[in-house]
Design an enzyme around this catalytic site. Structure first.
Site, PDB file in Angstrom:
ATOM      1  N   GLY A   1       0.823  -1.211   0.000  1.00  0.00           N
ATOM      2  CA  GLY A   1       0.000   0.000   0.000  1.00  0.00           C
ATOM      3  C   GLY A   1       0.853   1.255   0.000  1.00  0.00           C
ATOM      4  O   GLY A   1       2.095   1.206  -0.087  1.00  0.00           O
ATOM      5  N   PHE A   2       0.188   2.373   0.092  1.00  0.00           N
ATOM      6  CA  PHE A   2       0.846   3.681   0.067  1.00  0.00           C
ATOM      7  C   PHE A   2       1.880   3.783   1.204  1.00  0.00           C
ATOM      8  O   PHE A   2       3.094   3.907   0.953  1.00  0.00           O
ATOM      9  CB  PHE A   2      -0.252   4.760   0.165  1.00  0.00           C
ATOM     10  CG  PHE A   2       0.207   6.120   0.598  1.00  0.00           C
ATOM     11  CD1 PHE A   2       1.363   6.705   0.084  1.00  0.00           C
ATOM     12  CD2 PHE A   2      -0.552   6.844   1.520  1.00  0.00           C
ATOM     13  CE1 PHE A   2       1.767   7.983   0.488  1.00  0.00           C
ATOM     14  CE2 PHE A   2      -0.160   8.115   1.918  1.00  0.00           C
ATOM     15  CZ  PHE A   2       1.001   8.682   1.409  1.00  0.00           C
ATOM     16  N   ILE A   3       1.431   3.710   2.421  1.00  0.00           N
ATOM     17  CA  ILE A   3       2.356   3.898   3.542  1.00  0.00           C
ATOM     18  C   ILE A   3       3.272   2.690   3.682  1.00  0.00           C
ATOM     19  O   ILE A   3       4.488   2.819   3.908  1.00  0.00           O
ATOM     20  CB  ILE A   3       1.572   4.152   4.856  1.00  0.00           C
ATOM     21  CG1 ILE A   3       0.709   5.416   4.704  1.00  0.00           C
ATOM     22  CG2 ILE A   3       2.522   4.281   6.047  1.00  0.00           C
ATOM     23  CD1 ILE A   3      -0.258   5.668   5.856  1.00  0.00           C
TER      24      ILE A   3
ATOM     25  N   LYS B   1     -11.402   1.105  13.687  1.00  0.00           N
ATOM     26  CA  LYS B   1     -10.050   1.425  14.184  1.00  0.00           C
ATOM     27  C   LYS B   1     -10.069   1.545  15.709  1.00  0.00           C
ATOM     28  O   LYS B   1      -9.137   1.079  16.387  1.00  0.00           O
ATOM     29  CB  LYS B   1      -9.553   2.732  13.559  1.00  0.00           C
ATOM     30  CG  LYS B   1      -9.141   2.587  12.102  1.00  0.00           C
ATOM     31  CD  LYS B   1      -7.844   1.790  11.978  1.00  0.00           C
ATOM     32  CE  LYS B   1      -7.391   1.633  10.548  1.00  0.00           C
ATOM     33  NZ  LYS B   1      -6.172   0.840  10.388  1.00  0.00           N
TER      34      LYS B   1
ATOM     35  N   TYR C   1     -15.624   3.048   9.606  1.00  0.00           N
ATOM     36  CA  TYR C   1     -14.155   2.980   9.551  1.00  0.00           C
ATOM     37  C   TYR C   1     -13.566   3.388  10.902  1.00  0.00           C
ATOM     38  O   TYR C   1     -12.726   2.684  11.479  1.00  0.00           O
ATOM     39  CB  TYR C   1     -13.638   3.893   8.440  1.00  0.00           C
ATOM     40  CG  TYR C   1     -12.135   4.106   8.454  1.00  0.00           C
ATOM     41  CD1 TYR C   1     -11.256   3.043   8.239  1.00  0.00           C
ATOM     42  CD2 TYR C   1     -11.587   5.376   8.687  1.00  0.00           C
ATOM     43  CE1 TYR C   1      -9.874   3.239   8.253  1.00  0.00           C
ATOM     44  CE2 TYR C   1     -10.213   5.577   8.697  1.00  0.00           C
ATOM     45  CZ  TYR C   1      -9.364   4.504   8.484  1.00  0.00           C
ATOM     46  OH  TYR C   1      -8.006   4.688   8.498  1.00  0.00           O
TER      47      TYR C   1
HETATM   48  N1  LIG Z   1      -3.255   7.279   4.372  1.00  0.00           N
HETATM   49  C1  LIG Z   1      -3.758   7.914   5.411  1.00  0.00           C
HETATM   50  O1  LIG Z   1      -3.949   9.143   5.376  1.00  0.00           O
HETATM   51  C2  LIG Z   1      -4.088   7.179   6.679  1.00  0.00           C
HETATM   52  C3  LIG Z   1      -4.588   7.927   7.769  1.00  0.00           C
HETATM   53  C4  LIG Z   1      -4.902   7.252   8.943  1.00  0.00           C
HETATM   54  C5  LIG Z   1      -4.699   5.899   9.039  1.00  0.00           C
HETATM   55  N2  LIG Z   1      -4.216   5.203   7.981  1.00  0.00           N
HETATM   56  C6  LIG Z   1      -4.032   3.768   8.105  1.00  0.00           C
HETATM   57  O2  LIG Z   1      -2.745   3.421   7.634  1.00  0.00           O
HETATM   58  C7  LIG Z   1      -2.784   2.136   7.024  1.00  0.00           C
HETATM   59  C8  LIG Z   1      -2.221   2.196   5.607  1.00  0.00           C
HETATM   60  O3  LIG Z   1      -2.977   3.123   4.847  1.00  0.00           O
HETATM   61  P1  LIG Z   1      -2.670   3.446   3.313  1.00  0.00           P
HETATM   62  O4  LIG Z   1      -3.141   4.798   3.039  1.00  0.00           O
HETATM   63  O5  LIG Z   1      -1.270   3.033   3.011  1.00  0.00           O
HETATM   64  O6  LIG Z   1      -3.698   2.439   2.612  1.00  0.00           O
HETATM   65  P2  LIG Z   1      -3.503   1.416   1.393  1.00  0.00           P
HETATM   66  O7  LIG Z   1      -4.877   0.954   1.051  1.00  0.00           O
HETATM   67  O8  LIG Z   1      -2.670   2.026   0.336  1.00  0.00           O
HETATM   68  O9  LIG Z   1      -2.688   0.232   2.065  1.00  0.00           O
HETATM   69  C9  LIG Z   1      -3.309  -0.833   2.751  1.00  0.00           C
HETATM   70  C10 LIG Z   1      -2.796  -2.128   2.143  1.00  0.00           C
HETATM   71  O10 LIG Z   1      -3.400  -3.198   2.884  1.00  0.00           O
HETATM   72  C11 LIG Z   1      -3.726  -4.224   1.971  1.00  0.00           C
HETATM   73  N3  LIG Z   1      -4.832  -5.002   2.558  1.00  0.00           N
HETATM   74  C12 LIG Z   1      -6.118  -4.618   2.709  1.00  0.00           C
HETATM   75  N4  LIG Z   1      -6.837  -5.616   3.239  1.00  0.00           N
HETATM   76  C13 LIG Z   1      -5.984  -6.652   3.434  1.00  0.00           C
HETATM   77  C14 LIG Z   1      -6.133  -7.955   3.926  1.00  0.00           C
HETATM   78  N5  LIG Z   1      -7.341  -8.406   4.334  1.00  0.00           N
HETATM   79  N6  LIG Z   1      -5.058  -8.762   3.997  1.00  0.00           N
HETATM   80  C15 LIG Z   1      -3.829  -8.320   3.557  1.00  0.00           C
HETATM   81  N7  LIG Z   1      -3.631  -7.095   3.055  1.00  0.00           N
HETATM   82  C16 LIG Z   1      -4.698  -6.264   3.000  1.00  0.00           C
HETATM   83  C17 LIG Z   1      -4.153  -3.502   0.709  1.00  0.00           C
HETATM   84  O11 LIG Z   1      -4.027  -4.335  -0.452  1.00  0.00           O
HETATM   85  C18 LIG Z   1      -3.205  -2.314   0.685  1.00  0.00           C
HETATM   86  O12 LIG Z   1      -2.066  -2.576  -0.109  1.00  0.00           O
HETATM   87  C19 LIG Z   1      -4.245   1.685   7.090  1.00  0.00           C
HETATM   88  O13 LIG Z   1      -4.405   0.890   8.244  1.00  0.00           O
HETATM   89  C20 LIG Z   1      -5.008   2.986   7.251  1.00  0.00           C
HETATM   90  O14 LIG Z   1      -6.253   2.779   7.901  1.00  0.00           O
HETATM   91  C21 LIG Z   1      -3.906   5.814   6.791  1.00  0.00           C
END
Ligand SMILES: NC(=O)c1ccc[n+]([C@@H]2O[C@H](COP(=O)([O-])OP(=O)(O)OC[C@H]3O[C@@H](n4cnc5c(N)ncnc54)[C@H](O)[C@@H]3O)[C@@H](O)[C@H]2O)c1
Length: 328
Positions: A12-14, A158, A154
């Site tokens: 994913g992104f982060i 969390k 959501y």
């Molecule tokens: N980006 C933000 O601004 C933000 C803010 C607050 C919290 N978060 C949290 O940070 C984390 C990462 O966020 P992100 O923006 O990188 O999101 P993202 O969707 O890019 O990354 C999440 C990754 O998890 C994988 N995934 C989803 N369900 C899955 C499963 N059942 N089994 C295995 N892999 C699975 C997805 O394929 C994806 O690659 C998440 O938990 C999100 O809730 C993000």
């Protein structure tokens, strides 16, 4: 510390940024991701194309809801630390699919906590969200605030996952750090997130729809600052359970954000205002004093610096965007 770090949501992104950083710090990293359809899997494969074949990295394509798979991953690798990022993210779609959010974000987290307990993991980092503050939070949000009033499925998922983290820390002495992230942006940001969507629309000279009158404020945090925050949290081993906000500590209103985007692209936005959306809070703003004091966390990138960096990445990757959306 055992060296192997399990990163869920690694593609994913982060996650992809964090894996890069962990590998360059010399850690062995196992990444788990199921490349789900929340947005195009092609984009996720592109996120990890430069790390897939790096020494020290093992990618497992699988689902965190699959407990036997996790059992195999933990028994075949010497997992010392879990960084749990995999989730279904995003506020608005959670109103459409509450059960899916529950299943991935709560049951999936519980599966990981169970495996971490069973295999004697030394530290568990959980990526939570500013959305847990819901209607309880008074900006700036402080970690001491009650999180008993989430206003989207959501946010509720969390908050519930945070509670399970606390329970496992108490019952099984699993050291847990919860990191509440405030709107993260930067290269590879999820395509449906506001900054990414706005940049794409302004660039393509399409109408930008915003919910409300543009006064909603968000604490936007640049990805590099978040990665440094995770790195500091990995070194934070004093407490059995702790929660930290990771934000920039500045609230930026939508109108200002759009002006910064216009300037970075050299194009004007055509804005259409729609009614405010249920589930969205009017402001997010992190009190980062705890992270500053205990983690030495010091976010460096302002919105005026970060947006042009994102725009540069966006311009360099327009083709990848189009490929991603056509295969979605
Ligand atoms: N980006 C933000 O601004 C933000 C803010 C607050 C919290 N978060 C949290 O940070 C984390 C990462 O966020 P992100 O923006 O990188 O999101 P993202 O969707 O890019 O990354 C999440 C990754 O998890 C994988 N995934 C989803 N369900 C899955 C499963 N059942 N089994 C295995 N892999 C699975 C997805 O394929 C994806 O690659 C998440 O938990 C999100 O809730 C993000």
């Amino acid at each position: 510390m055992k060296k192997t770090v399990l990163v869920t949501g690694a593609a994913g992104f982060i996650g992809s940024h964090l894996v890069e950083r962990l590998l360059s710090m010399g850690h062995q990293v196992v990444g788990v991701d199921n490349f789900d359809g929340s947005y195009s899997p092609t984009i996720k494969w592109a996120n990890i194309c430069t790390i897939r074949d790096r020494d020290g990295f093992l990618l497992v394509e699988g689902d965190i809801r699959d407990a036997p798979l996790l059992d195999r991953v933990f028994s075949e690798n010497d997992i010392g630390v879990v960084v749990h990022l995999a989730a279904r993210a995003g506020v608005r779609p959670s109103l459409e699919q509450p059960l899916l959010y529950q299943d991935i974000n709560i049951r999936g987290t519980l599966n990981l906590l169970e495996a971490s307990r069973a295999f004697g993991v030394e530290q568990f980092l959980f990526a939570s969200s500013s959305s847990v503050y819901g209607l309880n939070g008074k900006a700036p949000f402080n970690e001491e605030a009650k999180v008993s009033y989430p206003i989207s499925p959501y946010a509720a998922s969390k908050a519930a996952a945070e509670l399970y983290c606390r329970t496992y820390s108490y019952l099984y002495h699993l050291p847990v750090v919860v990191l509440r992230l405030f709107t993260v942006y930067g290269p590879r940001q999820r395509p449906e997130m506001a900054i990414h969507r706005f940049v794409k629309r302004v660039d393509q000279e399409e109408e930008v729809t915003i919910f409300g009158n543009g006064t909603a404020k968000r604490d936007y945090t640049y990805i590099d600052d978040i990665v440094v925050g995770f790195e500091a949290a990995l070194a934070h081993q004093e407490e059995a359970f702790s929660i930290f906000n990771l934000g920039r500590g500045k609230a930026v209103d939508l109108r200002h954000l759009l002006r910064v985007i216009e300037e970075a692209l050299g194009k004007k936005a055509r804005i259409k205002n729609l009614a405010p959306q249920p589930g969205e809070v009017s402001i997010t703003l992190a009190d980062i004093s705890k992270a500053q004091a205990l983690l030495g966390y010091q976010p460096r990138v302002s919105i005026e610096e970060g947006v042009p960096l994102f725009v540069q990445w966006y311009v360099d990757n327009r083709r990848r965007e189009d490929e991603g959306s056509s295969s979605h």
